[in-house]
Design an enzyme around this catalytic site. Sequence first.
Site, mmCIF file in Angstrom:
data_model
loop_
_atom_site.group_PDB
_atom_site.id
_atom_site.type_symbol
_atom_site.label_atom_id
_atom_site.label_comp_id
_atom_site.label_asym_id
_atom_site.label_seq_id
_atom_site.Cartn_x
_atom_site.Cartn_y
_atom_site.Cartn_z
ATOM 1 N N HIS A 26 -35.769 -50.488 -58.156
ATOM 2 C CA HIS A 26 -35.611 -51.174 -59.442
ATOM 3 C C HIS A 26 -35.934 -52.660 -59.299
ATOM 4 C CE1 HIS A 26 -33.425 -51.899 -63.374
ATOM 5 N NE2 HIS A 26 -33.422 -53.115 -62.839
ATOM 6 N N GLU A 27 -35.304 -53.313 -58.318
ATOM 7 C CA GLU A 27 -35.503 -54.745 -58.159
ATOM 8 C C GLU A 27 -36.910 -55.069 -57.662
ATOM 9 O OE1 GLU A 27 -33.542 -56.958 -59.281
ATOM 10 O OE2 GLU A 27 -32.000 -55.525 -59.828
ATOM 11 N N HIS B 29 -39.432 -55.110 -60.494
ATOM 12 C CA HIS B 29 -39.480 -56.359 -61.271
ATOM 13 C C HIS B 29 -40.405 -57.374 -60.597
ATOM 14 C CE1 HIS B 29 -36.568 -55.430 -64.307
ATOM 15 N NE2 HIS B 29 -35.555 -55.314 -63.478
#
Length: 220
Positions: A24-25, A28
């Site tokens: 997820h991170e 980004h």
Amino acid sequence: MITDYSIQAIAINAIPLIFAITIHEAAHGYAARKFGDNTAYMLGRVSLNPAKHIDPVGTILIPLALILTGSPFLVGYAKPVPVNFGRLRNPRIDSIWVALAGPGSNFIQALIWAVLLIVLVGFGIDEKFLISMAQAGILWNLGLLVFNLFPLPPLDGGRILSSMLPARQSIALGKLEPWGFFIVLALVFTGIIGSLWMEPLMALFKSVIYALTLLLQMLF
């Protein structure tokens, strides 16, 4: 909610959760780089190393507190990936894609875990550890997907909403950012966000995944 604290149960949940948070991170940061901002990349945050993203409070203490208080949902956060939105080629539009990259990665992971589960069951592989891990992977990723889409900064949904609003309303919403996560936590602990946000949206995304894997299910 986790009710079994054995080493096996912790592993079943920890492995897909670590993947869910880390990817997820990293997503980004990867999206930000693609749209013109190298900040996260230069700081080593476009990485699949979990240690780069784990936050002691958001990744460990808050989920632990929710477990101990009997919350039906476990939520938390990792260290936010730094993004200089001013460096994006088209800040207003590109920031939406950067914010969507994290939840989008969770949806893809949930879909992959669902495919794995269907294949395991379809081939008659009665390995409880793998089946339980696949089920946990679906739930963790859908939980992170839906939670992060809540429309309040600093969550991804808040950043998406802020980019879509007119300038005056966007500035007003941005002023809530220092208090946004505390507001969300209060809604979690009172059960409001669970019944009005998490449950219906998780059911919706489960239906989408079911529809996307229907052909595969029919094959087995």
